[in-house]
Design a protein around this motif. Sequence first.
Motif, short mmCIF file in Angstrom:
data_model
loop_
_atom_site.label_atom_id
_atom_site.label_comp_id
_atom_site.label_asym_id
_atom_site.label_seq_id
_atom_site.Cartn_x
_atom_site.Cartn_y
_atom_site.Cartn_z
N ALA A 44 0.85 -1.14 -0.09
CA ALA A 44 0.18 -0.15 0.00
C ALA A 44 1.04 1.15 -0.08
O ALA A 44 0.50 2.30 0.11
CB ALA A 44 -0.96 -0.18 1.09
N GLY A 75 3.94 2.85 -9.23
CA GLY A 75 3.91 3.93 -8.30
C GLY A 75 2.67 4.90 -8.67
O GLY A 75 2.99 6.06 -8.72
N TYR A 115 -2.89 6.47 -0.18
CA TYR A 115 -2.03 6.69 -1.19
C TYR A 115 -2.38 7.42 -2.72
O TYR A 115 -1.56 8.13 -2.82
CB TYR A 115 -1.62 5.18 -1.61
CG TYR A 115 -0.70 4.88 -2.83
CD1 TYR A 115 0.59 4.53 -2.33
CD2 TYR A 115 -0.79 4.75 -4.06
CE1 TYR A 115 1.68 4.27 -3.25
CE2 TYR A 115 0.02 4.42 -5.18
CZ TYR A 115 1.38 4.56 -4.59
OH TYR A 115 2.30 4.15 -5.76
N CYS A 157 12.14 11.77 -1.86
CA CYS A 157 11.39 10.32 -1.73
C CYS A 157 10.45 9.90 -2.78
O CYS A 157 9.84 9.01 -2.83
CB CYS A 157 10.64 10.32 -0.52
SG CYS A 157 11.66 11.00 1.08
P1 A3P Z 1 3.34 -0.65 -7.76
O1 A3P Z 1 3.44 -2.23 -7.68
O2 A3P Z 1 1.61 -0.48 -7.86
O3 A3P Z 1 3.83 -0.03 -8.64
P2 A3P Z 1 5.12 -1.30 -0.48
O4 A3P Z 1 6.19 -0.45 -0.17
O5 A3P Z 1 4.16 -1.44 0.58
O6 A3P Z 1 5.96 -2.75 -0.71
O7 A3P Z 1 4.04 -1.06 -1.69
C1 A3P Z 1 4.97 -0.93 -3.01
C2 A3P Z 1 4.19 -0.36 -3.88
O8 A3P Z 1 4.31 1.23 -3.64
C3 A3P Z 1 4.45 -0.42 -5.20
O9 A3P Z 1 3.39 -0.18 -5.98
C4 A3P Z 1 5.66 0.40 -5.67
O10 A3P Z 1 5.75 1.08 -6.95
C5 A3P Z 1 5.15 1.70 -4.75
N1 A3P Z 1 6.09 2.81 -4.32
C6 A3P Z 1 7.27 2.32 -3.96
N2 A3P Z 1 8.01 3.60 -3.73
C7 A3P Z 1 7.18 4.43 -3.96
C8 A3P Z 1 7.30 6.11 -3.92
N3 A3P Z 1 8.68 6.53 -3.56
N4 A3P Z 1 6.36 6.60 -4.35
C9 A3P Z 1 5.16 6.04 -4.61
N5 A3P Z 1 5.09 4.77 -4.77
C10 A3P Z 1 6.00 3.91 -4.51
#
Ligand code: A3P
Length: 327
Positions: A68, A295, A228, A267
């Motif tokens: 998430a 993301g 999110y 970030c």
């Molecule tokens: P998607 O697979 O839909 O791209 P978690 O960190 O809870 O494991 O979640 C991973 C999800 O958050 C992935 O989504 C990933 O790409 C996204 N994510 C990771 N870093 C991010 C960031 N800095 N900003 C926005 N989304 C991010």
Amino acid sequence: VASATEDDGMAGELVISSLPLETRCPPFPLRRYGGFWFAEPMLPGIAAVRARFQPRPSDVFLVTYPKAGTTWLKALAFATTNRVQHPPRGPDHPLRHRNPHDCVHFLEMAFAGGGEDVLAALPSPRVLATHMPYPLLPARVAAEGGSGGRMVYVCRDPKDALVSMWLFTQKKLAAEAIGGDPPKPYTIEEAVELFCDGRAICGPQWRHAAGYWEASHKFPGKVLFLRYEEMLRDPAGNVRKLAEFMGCAFSGEEEAAGVAQDIVELCSIDALKNMEVNKKGSQKYMKNETFFRKGVAGDWSNHMTPAMAERLDKIVEEALQGTGFTF
Ligand code: A3P
């Protein structure tokens, strides 16, 4: 929202092998505990947290359902709370050489892996992460009456969380298969079937989110509920909310200097994805690069059929009836 039942092993000492088992959801067998399904390796840590974790009033817990936005929330909270010591534009900022998961510890993983002392030795205020559902938090931590600090929850559209986890699992299966047999097949149909039945890590996902949503309404000073999709729409606004909630709001001077925006940029998924440590390093179970994919909101539509989406939406809607919570 979720009541623990005796058959879920909540009464007495936790005997993991006696809990209901689900083996169709790779990469780990799942066990049901307190009304939620967990990857088996998570359970000793969860039981230890429930038995022994000593919260401090100044603790901040970053809580998410897996996939998430945990990694993003860890990065944002770490950069925000450490911005005086580590200005976000600084070339040596820890997030430029450490994965966010190496900057903020997971509570239950630390307890599972002998890291309790590491957490106990951290200076206050501590920022800790967890995937634990609200009803399973020890009473010492819970918003009502507990002595343990504040919680920030990030909620995500169940369909995107499902697809993100499914793709992550495919990568894990492929990594495990290197040099041997082809990866075990795990279709989106199978993943949807299990997810709709709540059979996913920390599932049912909607019950996980609803528990924190409810707590955020009852105890707004203790639980901040973020989404999110809203964070993508207005990242700086959400970083400001996060800072204020964590007790470190941006000063007028910082606002004028654009510090919130600097944190957002540090970030952002593109910035983090391109850092060497996230291209090469690795966590216990997965390579760092697998935590950064697209993301975006709505990518589910590239993997799920409209009929699958409709089915899941309906299940979620029915399950949440009467709670006041919607995604
Ligand atoms: P998607 O697979 O839909 O791209 P978690 O960190 O809870 O494991 O979640 C991973 C999800 O958050 C992935 O989504 C990933 O790409 C996204 N994510 C990771 N870093 C991010 C960031 N800095 N900003 C926005 N989304 C991010």
